[in-house]
Scaffold this motif. Structure first.
Motif, short mmCIF file in Angstrom:
data_model
loop_
_atom_site.label_atom_id
_atom_site.label_comp_id
_atom_site.label_asym_id
_atom_site.label_seq_id
_atom_site.Cartn_x
_atom_site.Cartn_y
_atom_site.Cartn_z
N LYS A 2 24.44 -5.56 10.20
CA LYS A 2 23.03 -5.69 10.20
C LYS A 2 22.45 -6.32 11.10
N PHE A 3 21.18 -5.59 11.52
CA PHE A 3 20.32 -6.56 12.60
C PHE A 3 19.26 -7.89 11.85
N LYS A 4 19.08 -8.75 13.06
CA LYS A 4 17.71 -9.24 12.13
C LYS A 4 16.47 -8.32 11.62
N ALA A 5 15.82 -9.54 10.98
CA ALA A 5 15.08 -8.99 10.17
C ALA A 5 13.43 -8.55 11.50
N ASN A 6 13.23 -9.43 11.80
CA ASN A 6 12.66 -8.42 13.23
C ASN A 6 12.69 -7.69 13.89
N ARG A 7 13.86 -7.27 13.74
CA ARG A 7 14.21 -5.75 14.25
C ARG A 7 12.98 -5.06 14.17
N PHE A 8 12.71 -5.23 13.40
CA PHE A 8 11.04 -4.10 12.81
C PHE A 8 10.23 -4.82 11.90
N SER A 9 9.30 -5.00 12.55
CA SER A 9 8.15 -5.93 11.73
C SER A 9 6.58 -5.29 11.40
N VAL A 10 5.81 -5.18 10.54
CA VAL A 10 4.81 -5.05 10.25
C VAL A 10 3.42 -5.74 10.94
N ALA A 11 2.39 -5.03 11.46
CA ALA A 11 1.55 -6.15 11.97
C ALA A 11 0.95 -7.37 11.40
N PRO A 12 0.49 -8.04 11.27
CA PRO A 12 -0.29 -9.05 10.76
C PRO A 12 -1.93 -8.21 11.04
N MET A 13 -2.49 -7.75 9.99
CA MET A 13 -3.84 -7.46 10.64
C MET A 13 -5.69 -7.29 9.12
N MET A 14 -5.79 -7.91 9.53
CA MET A 14 -7.25 -9.09 8.81
C MET A 14 -7.75 -8.30 8.09
N ASP A 15 -7.38 -7.54 6.78
CA ASP A 15 -8.48 -7.59 6.08
C ASP A 15 -7.61 -6.30 5.65
N TRP A 16 -6.45 -6.48 5.97
CA TRP A 16 -5.21 -4.98 5.19
C TRP A 16 -3.52 -5.41 4.89
N THR A 17 -3.10 -6.44 5.15
CA THR A 17 -2.48 -6.91 5.04
C THR A 17 -2.09 -8.53 4.07
N ASP A 18 -3.11 -7.76 2.84
CA ASP A 18 -2.71 -8.78 2.16
C ASP A 18 -1.35 -8.69 1.35
N ARG A 19 -1.98 -9.61 0.05
CA ARG A 19 -0.42 -9.45 -0.70
C ARG A 19 -0.47 -8.33 -1.68
N HIS A 20 -1.23 -7.20 -1.60
CA HIS A 20 -0.97 -6.54 -2.29
C HIS A 20 -0.85 -4.98 -1.50
N CYS A 21 -0.83 -5.24 -0.21
CA CYS A 21 -0.70 -4.44 1.23
C CYS A 21 1.46 -4.26 1.16
N ARG A 22 1.62 -5.98 1.65
CA ARG A 22 2.68 -5.98 1.57
C ARG A 22 3.79 -5.78 0.49
N SER A 23 3.42 -5.82 -0.72
CA SER A 23 3.88 -5.54 -1.47
C SER A 23 4.46 -3.90 -1.82
N LEU A 24 3.82 -2.49 -1.14
CA LEU A 24 3.35 -1.75 -1.24
C LEU A 24 4.38 -1.20 -0.06
N HIS A 25 4.85 -2.17 1.46
CA HIS A 25 5.07 -1.62 2.13
C HIS A 25 6.44 -2.20 1.40
N ARG A 26 6.89 -3.45 1.18
CA ARG A 26 8.17 -4.04 0.58
C ARG A 26 9.02 -2.98 -0.04
N VAL A 27 8.11 -1.71 -1.50
CA VAL A 27 8.86 -0.40 -1.93
C VAL A 27 9.47 0.22 -1.27
N LEU A 28 9.41 1.20 0.02
CA LEU A 28 9.43 1.36 1.21
C LEU A 28 10.25 0.98 1.90
N SER A 29 10.56 -0.31 2.42
CA SER A 29 11.38 -1.02 3.18
C SER A 29 11.99 -2.35 2.79
#
Length: 336
Positions: A2-29
Motif C-alpha cells: 500500500k502506497f501513499k496517494a501522492n505516489r501518483f497524482s493528476v495535476a491541477p489544470m485550469m479549465d480542465w480538472t473541474d469536478r466532472h473531469c475528476r469524476s471521470l478520472h476517479r472511475v479509471l483509478s
C-alpha cells in the motif's frame, strides 16, 4: 503493498480538472490523488462555494489547490476547504500567467520564500489535513539550485513536509503560460537531488511526464509523480495506475469500462441540468490511439453541444469505436 496517494497524482489544470473531469478520472483509478483547478483564496472566502468547491464524495482522495498570498485569507480558505471535505490543501507557487502575477500569487512567489513560508504556516495551523506546496524550480534569472532549496527549506522550517515540484523554471516575462509548459528546459536531476539531500521530505515530481512507464522511472528517485497533460489528453492511461503504480491486485480499467462506470454520473448530472458537453469534453482522449478515436471525438464534440443532448450521443460514439475496432480485427485476422 500500500502506497501513499501522492505516489501518483493528476495535476491541477485550469479549465480542465473541474469536478466532472475528476469524476471521470476517479472511475479509471481508485487510488490516484486528484486536484481541483486553482481557486483563489478570495473567491473561496467571498464567492459561490457550492460552485467553486462542490464535488461528489466518490472523488476522494482529492486536494484543493489555492492561489493567494495573504496568510489570513489563505487560512480562512483552507478551513473552508477542509470543511467541504478536501483531503489536502495545496498552495500554488507555480502558475506563470499575467493574471496570477498581478494578484501576487503563483510562480512570482518563488521570489518571496519567506512570504510563502508564512502563508504555509497559516494554512497548516488552520487545518488538520496535509498542507502542501506546488512550485517551480525558479523564475526568470534565479539560480534554481538556490531558489528551489531556499523555498523548500523556509517552508520546511514552518512545518511543511510535502512538495510538488514542476521541474522547470517559469519565465514571467516573454513567455506565455502555454510556452512556460514547454520551452524552459526540464531539470529532473535537480528534483532528484532535492530528495536525496532532504530525505525526510516528501518530494513529488511534475513536468513533461508522458506515461505510466515514465512515472515508474521517476519513482526510482522521488516519492511521487504528478501527471498533467498526458493524464488529461490520454485519460485511458489512468486505468493502469492502480495495478502498476500502487501495486494492487486489480484488473486494469479499459476505456469501454470507464465509460460504463461514468454513465451513472453523467445521468445524474444531466438530470440536474448539466449540459452533456460540460462532461464529455473531458472524455475526448479516452480512446487515444485506437481505431475509431477520431469518430469518438467528432460525435461527442458535434452532437454533445446540441440542446437536449443525452446519453444516446455517448452510445453512438461508443458504437463508432466498436465498429472501427471490429473492422481492424477483420483486416488483421489470419486467413482461414
Amino acid at each position: 503493498m500500500k502506497f501513499k496517494a501522492n505516489r501518483f497524482s493528476v495535476a491541477p489544470m485550469m479549465d480542465w480538472t473541474d469536478r466532472h473531469c475528476r469524476s471521470l478520472h476517479r472511475v479509471l483509478s481508485a487510488e490516484a490523488l486528484l486536484y481541483t483547478e486553482m481557486v483563489t483564496s478570495g473567491a473561496v472566502a467571498h464567492g459561490d462555494r457550492d460552485k467553486l468547491l462542490g464535488f461528489e464524495p466518490g472523488q476522494h482522495p482529492v486536494a484543493l489547490q489555492l492561489g493567494g498570498s495573504d496568510p489570513a485569507e489563505l487560512a480562512l480558505a483552507a478551513r473552508i476547504g477542509e470543511d467541504w471535505g478536501y483531503d489536502e490543501i495545496n498552495l500554488n507557487v507555480g502558475c506563470p500567467s499575467d493574471r496570477v502575477q498581478s494578484g501576487r500569487f503563483g510562480a512570482c512567489l518563488m521570489r518571496e520564500p519567506d512570504l510563502v513560508a508564512e502563508c504555509m504556516a497559516a494554512i497548516k495551523d488552520a487545518v488538520t489535513v496535509p498542507a502542501t506546496v506546488k512550485c517551480r524550480i525558479g523564475v526568470d534569472d534565479q539560480d534554481p539550485e538556490e531558489s528551489l532549496f531556499t523555498l523548500v527549506d523556509r517552508c520546511a522550517s514552518a512545518g511543511i513536509d510535502s512538495f510538488v515540484v514542476h521541474a522547470r523554471k517559469a519565465w514571467l516575462q516573454g513567455l506565455s503560460p502555454k510556452e512556460n509548459r514547454d520551452i524552459p528546459p526540464l531539470d529532473y536531476e535537480l528534483v532528484y537531488r532535492l530528495k536525496r539531500e532532504r530525505p525526510d521530505l516528501t518530494i513529488v515530481i511534475n513536468g513533461g511526464v508522458p506515461s505510466v512507464d515514465a512515472a515508474l522511472a521517476h519513482l526510482e528517485h522521488v516519492d511521487g509523480v504528478m501527471l498533467g497533460r498526458a493524464a488529461y489528453h490520454e485519460a485511458g492511461l489512468l486505468g493502469e495506475v492502480d495495478r502498476r503504480v500502487f501495486g494492487l491486485d486489480v484488473e486494469d480499467v479499459d476505456s469501454f469500462e470507464a465509460v460504463e462506470r461514468y454513465r451513472p454520473y453523467l445521468a445524474r448530472e444531466l438530470a440536474t441540468g448539466t449540459h452533456l458537453a460540460a462532461m464529455t469534453r473531458h472524455m475526448l482522449g479516452l480512446f487515444h490511439g485506437l481505431p475509431g478515436a477520431r469518430a469518438w471525438r467528432r460525435i461527442l464534440t458535434v452532437e454533445g453541444v446540441k440542446p437536449g443532448a443525452g446519453l444516446d450521443v455517448v452510445d453512438r460514439a461508443l458504437e463508432a469505436v466498436r465498429v472501427a475496432l471490429a473492422s481492424r480485427d477483420e483486416r488483421t485476422a489470419p486467413a482461414a
